[in-house]
Design an enzyme around this catalytic site. Sequence first.
Site, PDB file in Angstrom:
ATOM      1  N   LEU A 118       0.850  -1.120  -0.013  1.00  0.00           N
ATOM      2  CA  LEU A 118       0.055   0.049   0.150  1.00  0.00           C
ATOM      3  C   LEU A 118       0.991   1.147  -0.093  1.00  0.00           C
ATOM      4  O   LEU A 118       1.874   1.337   0.961  1.00  0.00           O
ATOM      5  CB  LEU A 118      -1.059  -0.029   1.209  1.00  0.00           C
ATOM      6  CG  LEU A 118      -2.136   0.977   1.452  1.00  0.00           C
ATOM      7  CD1 LEU A 118      -3.182   0.520   0.180  1.00  0.00           C
ATOM      8  CD2 LEU A 118      -3.075   0.650   2.576  1.00  0.00           C
ATOM      9  N   ASP A 119       0.805   2.017  -0.969  1.00  0.00           N
ATOM     10  CA  ASP A 119       1.810   3.220  -1.077  1.00  0.00           C
ATOM     11  C   ASP A 119       1.983   4.123   0.075  1.00  0.00           C
ATOM     12  O   ASP A 119       0.878   4.110   0.816  1.00  0.00           O
ATOM     13  CB  ASP A 119       1.315   4.096  -2.259  1.00  0.00           C
ATOM     14  CG  ASP A 119       1.280   3.300  -3.679  1.00  0.00           C
ATOM     15  OD1 ASP A 119       2.057   2.311  -3.777  1.00  0.00           O
ATOM     16  OD2 ASP A 119       0.509   3.664  -4.754  1.00  0.00           O
ATOM     17  N   ILE A 120       3.024   4.784   0.132  1.00  0.00           N
ATOM     18  CA  ILE A 120       3.429   5.633   1.491  1.00  0.00           C
ATOM     19  C   ILE A 120       2.022   6.721   1.602  1.00  0.00           C
ATOM     20  O   ILE A 120       1.913   7.127   2.521  1.00  0.00           O
ATOM     21  CB  ILE A 120       4.550   6.213   1.219  1.00  0.00           C
ATOM     22  CG1 ILE A 120       4.863   6.957   2.774  1.00  0.00           C
ATOM     23  CG2 ILE A 120       4.625   7.360  -0.033  1.00  0.00           C
ATOM     24  CD1 ILE A 120       6.440   7.225   2.878  1.00  0.00           C
TER      25      ILE A 120
END
Length: 242
Positions: A118-120
Amino acid sequence: MEPVRLSKRLAELGLCSRREADAYIEKGWVTVDGQVAVLGQKVVPGQRIELDSRAKRSQSERVTILINKPVGYVSGQAEKGYQPAAVLVTPQNQWRGDDSRTRFSPEHLKGLAPAGRLDIDSVGLLVLTQDGRVAKTIIGENSEVEKEYLVRVSGSLSDAGLKLLNHGLELDGQPLLPAKVWWQNEDQLRFILREGKKRQIRRMCELVGLKVVGLKRVRIGKVMLGDLPQGKWRYLKPNERF
């Protein structure tokens, strides 16, 4: 049929991951046709493969943790000064609504790995697990598990663009699997995907002239984010399956 490595066959049968299989074989916890297996052994379909009760007990003690990841944390190893989401897994940070009946133990932090990214700059449901079977279910190469997202966007989207988001786009020279995408409200789309290429939703949106301004994962398979507050975590319940 060509013989295959026993560790690969154990993973195909869904009994454990390949890495776990090698560890179990080393410990003498795997038998083939009643004989204790050895590392590197090959098998053919039809042979009787069994896990010792000690391997099953070891698996039953492994935990899976669900986090509502906030912006600013990475999914896996620390990078560029950003902390991994796993640092949020502390006794103080456990959600009060956790009704799994699993008691926190420092042992639960060992070997905890993210099952998917899950992207930053994205929020929502992130799965950390000690169980190779769970990871394989979610991110294995043949996984059919859906991931659902609420995506706030800016820009205008034509009917043709919406159709392309559902099917017809390519990333990195590869056609994407069909997705399910529809308007949730005037500035938010709902995406359901069965794959997880790097920054996939953001890149898909760019291809049809949209900019993602907020992205939240709300479901993985049959497991919902639900009421889990941002920054908090809970255990996967014994009756929950992805």
